[in-house]
Design a protein around this motif. Sequence first.
Motif, mmCIF file in Angstrom:
data_model
loop_
_atom_site.group_PDB
_atom_site.id
_atom_site.type_symbol
_atom_site.label_atom_id
_atom_site.label_comp_id
_atom_site.label_asym_id
_atom_site.label_seq_id
_atom_site.Cartn_x
_atom_site.Cartn_y
_atom_site.Cartn_z
ATOM 1 N N TYR A 27 12.452 5.957 2.493
ATOM 2 C CA TYR A 27 11.581 5.560 1.257
ATOM 3 C C TYR A 27 11.199 4.412 1.416
ATOM 4 C CZ TYR A 27 8.853 6.245 -3.025
ATOM 5 O OH TYR A 27 7.690 6.352 -4.010
ATOM 6 N N ARG A 63 3.263 11.321 -11.522
ATOM 7 C CA ARG A 63 1.800 10.955 -10.910
ATOM 8 C C ARG A 63 1.445 12.156 -9.905
ATOM 9 N NH1 ARG A 63 4.194 5.803 -10.851
ATOM 10 N NH2 ARG A 63 5.114 6.161 -9.073
ATOM 11 N N PHE A 64 2.410 12.710 -9.349
ATOM 12 C CA PHE A 64 2.222 13.656 -8.344
ATOM 13 C C PHE A 64 1.454 14.975 -8.743
ATOM 14 C CE2 PHE A 64 5.645 13.338 -4.714
ATOM 15 C CZ PHE A 64 5.033 11.955 -4.303
ATOM 16 N N SER A 74 -2.305 10.786 0.704
ATOM 17 C CA SER A 74 -1.774 9.656 0.051
ATOM 18 C C SER A 74 -1.150 8.744 1.506
ATOM 19 C CB SER A 74 -0.795 9.790 -0.931
ATOM 20 O OG SER A 74 -0.620 8.474 -1.532
ATOM 21 N N LEU A 75 0.158 8.430 1.511
ATOM 22 C CA LEU A 75 0.396 7.589 2.741
ATOM 23 C C LEU A 75 0.003 8.237 3.871
ATOM 24 C CD1 LEU A 75 2.451 5.673 4.183
ATOM 25 C CD2 LEU A 75 4.298 7.234 3.909
ATOM 26 N N HIS A 79 -2.172 14.419 -7.476
ATOM 27 C CA HIS A 79 -1.890 13.579 -6.404
ATOM 28 C C HIS A 79 -1.736 14.490 -4.971
ATOM 29 C CE1 HIS A 79 -1.651 9.913 -4.277
ATOM 30 N NE2 HIS A 79 -0.264 9.977 -3.801
ATOM 31 N N MET A 113 -3.258 7.151 4.668
ATOM 32 C CA MET A 113 -3.357 5.481 5.127
ATOM 33 C C MET A 113 -3.068 5.674 6.751
ATOM 34 S SD MET A 113 -1.032 4.390 1.958
ATOM 35 C CE MET A 113 -1.459 4.659 0.466
ATOM 36 N N TRP A 119 4.843 -2.023 -5.397
ATOM 37 C CA TRP A 119 5.572 -1.473 -4.449
ATOM 38 C C TRP A 119 6.999 -2.431 -4.342
ATOM 39 C CZ3 TRP A 119 5.642 3.280 -2.669
ATOM 40 C CH2 TRP A 119 4.504 3.890 -2.948
ATOM 41 N N SER A 155 2.547 12.625 2.097
ATOM 42 C CA SER A 155 2.773 11.561 1.031
ATOM 43 C C SER A 155 3.842 11.119 1.207
ATOM 44 C CB SER A 155 2.438 12.128 -0.277
ATOM 45 O OG SER A 155 2.975 11.370 -1.267
ATOM 46 N N ILE A 156 4.281 9.643 0.756
ATOM 47 C CA ILE A 156 5.749 9.261 0.771
ATOM 48 C C ILE A 156 6.482 10.082 -0.240
ATOM 49 C CG2 ILE A 156 5.136 7.544 -1.125
ATOM 50 C CD1 ILE A 156 6.953 5.710 0.262
ATOM 51 N N VAL A 195 7.610 9.441 -10.569
ATOM 52 C CA VAL A 195 6.712 9.924 -9.525
ATOM 53 C C VAL A 195 6.170 11.385 -9.775
ATOM 54 C CG1 VAL A 195 6.744 10.485 -6.995
ATOM 55 C CG2 VAL A 195 7.689 8.138 -7.779
ATOM 56 N N ALA A 247 -2.516 8.157 -9.562
ATOM 57 C CA ALA A 247 -2.195 7.158 -8.418
ATOM 58 C C ALA A 247 -3.272 6.728 -7.686
ATOM 59 C CB ALA A 247 -1.269 7.830 -7.591
ATOM 60 N N MET A 288 -3.290 -0.824 -1.858
ATOM 61 C CA MET A 288 -2.643 -0.777 -3.235
ATOM 62 C C MET A 288 -1.907 -1.852 -3.872
ATOM 63 S SD MET A 288 -0.959 3.072 -3.012
ATOM 64 C CE MET A 288 -1.218 3.748 -4.689
ATOM 65 N N ILE A 319 3.172 0.511 3.004
ATOM 66 C CA ILE A 319 1.978 0.583 1.901
ATOM 67 C C ILE A 319 1.863 -0.561 1.366
ATOM 68 C CG2 ILE A 319 1.512 1.922 -0.525
ATOM 69 C CD1 ILE A 319 2.977 4.231 0.395
ATOM 70 N N ARG A 356 9.215 -1.143 -7.213
ATOM 71 C CA ARG A 356 9.739 -0.091 -6.901
ATOM 72 C C ARG A 356 10.811 0.057 -5.736
ATOM 73 N NH1 ARG A 356 6.118 5.533 -5.547
ATOM 74 N NH2 ARG A 356 4.440 4.290 -6.809
HETATM 75 O O1 LIG Z 1 4.416 7.579 -5.315
HETATM 76 C C1 LIG Z 1 3.259 7.598 -5.834
HETATM 77 O O2 LIG Z 1 3.092 6.982 -6.979
HETATM 78 C C2 LIG Z 1 2.122 8.175 -5.241
HETATM 79 C C3 LIG Z 1 1.878 7.567 -3.893
HETATM 80 C C4 LIG Z 1 1.472 6.561 -3.486
HETATM 81 C C5 LIG Z 1 1.464 6.414 -1.720
HETATM 82 C C6 LIG Z 1 1.975 7.964 -1.715
HETATM 83 O O3 LIG Z 1 2.124 8.523 -0.723
HETATM 84 O O4 LIG Z 1 2.151 8.485 -2.867
#
Ligand SMILES: O=C(O)CC1=CCC(=O)O1
Length: 393
Positions: free
Chosen positions: A180, A151-152, A95-96, A239, A99, A129, A29-30, A148, A213, A124, A187, A132
């Motif tokens: 990042y 959500r994680f 997540s990422l 997540h 993708m 994004w 994930s990111i 984050v 998320a 998304m 994304i 962010r």
């Molecule tokens: O960072 C987030 O909110 C969750 C997330 C979205 C793409 C990812 O890799 O993590």
Amino acid sequence: MPFAISHGARLYWRQDGAADKPALVLLTSIGTDLSLYDPVVPLLTPDFLVIRLDTRGHGASDAPAGDYSLDLLADDVLAVMDAAGVDKASLCGTSLGGMIAMTLAAKAPERVEALILACTSPAMDPSTWDQRLALIRAEGMGAIVEAVMGRFFSDAFRAQHPEVVETVRVGMRAQSVDGYAGCGAAIRDMALLERLPAIVAPALVVTGAKDLATPYDGHGERIVAAVTGARHVEIGGAHLPSLEAPTALAGAVRDFLREVRRGTAVREAKDTLFEAGLEIRRKVLGDAWVDKSLAKRTAFTADYQAMITRYAWNEIWGRPGLDHRTRRLLVLAICASLARWEEFRLHVRAGLEQGGFTQEELKEVLMQTAIYAGVPAANTAFTEAAEVIAELG
Ligand SMILES: O=C(O)CC1=CCC(=O)O1
């Protein structure tokens, strides 16, 4: 050598498990590095060679400035697979990472055996994004870390395992803003929905019951709808299932990939039986007829044709107990007895053309058929056979 080079960047990667096992690449994930998968790796190494990398912009990999794209990140994965000497792998991405896995499966299908797409999405909201990325550029990673973490991880997990959350939080605070932001741009700019139909690898979509998320509704469901044959399983946690529900995630990965491998083994075995049957069919009926029959196959008839090639031609005609001449003569007698004239004519023609029996032997079969199946059957058989003989000249 722990670094692979891709588009001028150094990518940190490692592998765990035996090199003779099927390869499984884990994509993150990111905001996380490859330690995201620490709890699941020991559960997977008995079955897989597990390959992980720090996504460009994360961990020990380079973090060049500028926007990245999913295609670039997919190329990075290919560079790591090349460095590991792996032609084809299953990909499990969170997540990422999911993708990137979808992108790679669409652009290099020959390198991807199967996909596990965990807590991910094909689209998304780009504006969130943009916001962010503007925020971290203005204020640094600290500005988004707590949101984050919310959500994680689920509330329950955050309360029960603050040490795990703290490790991810510290990693993210130390994360390169350029890295990042580069991945965040990938994304933001993704256009995966249109590429999903190109995916041919078997796919399992894994969603987290508490994922805010990328919940199934609006995210996982869009992958299931667009990727042919994709399946879905929901597991516990939010997540990052590799941290919050590692046993469930590893179990889903193992079960799915075992099923995929079983399916592949059955398909390969069927192909082998088909090829063996086809060889015998060609010997008995001749290339011209078999080529014509193959060309006439349709989506409606192909499975049936394949089945009889495997069973009739390989399994029965391939048995050693009777030679082909005897089997040909049996077919003539049986078809005449049952008034199967299309098949009868085919075998009269093929037998005479291929030198499988003589006209004299054909006559003897029909004489005997007259006694055991009746004169009316033999009458028609003689008429049909005579027509074929006349056609052959
Ligand atoms: O960072 C987030 O909110 C969750 C997330 C979205 C793409 C990812 O890799 O993590």
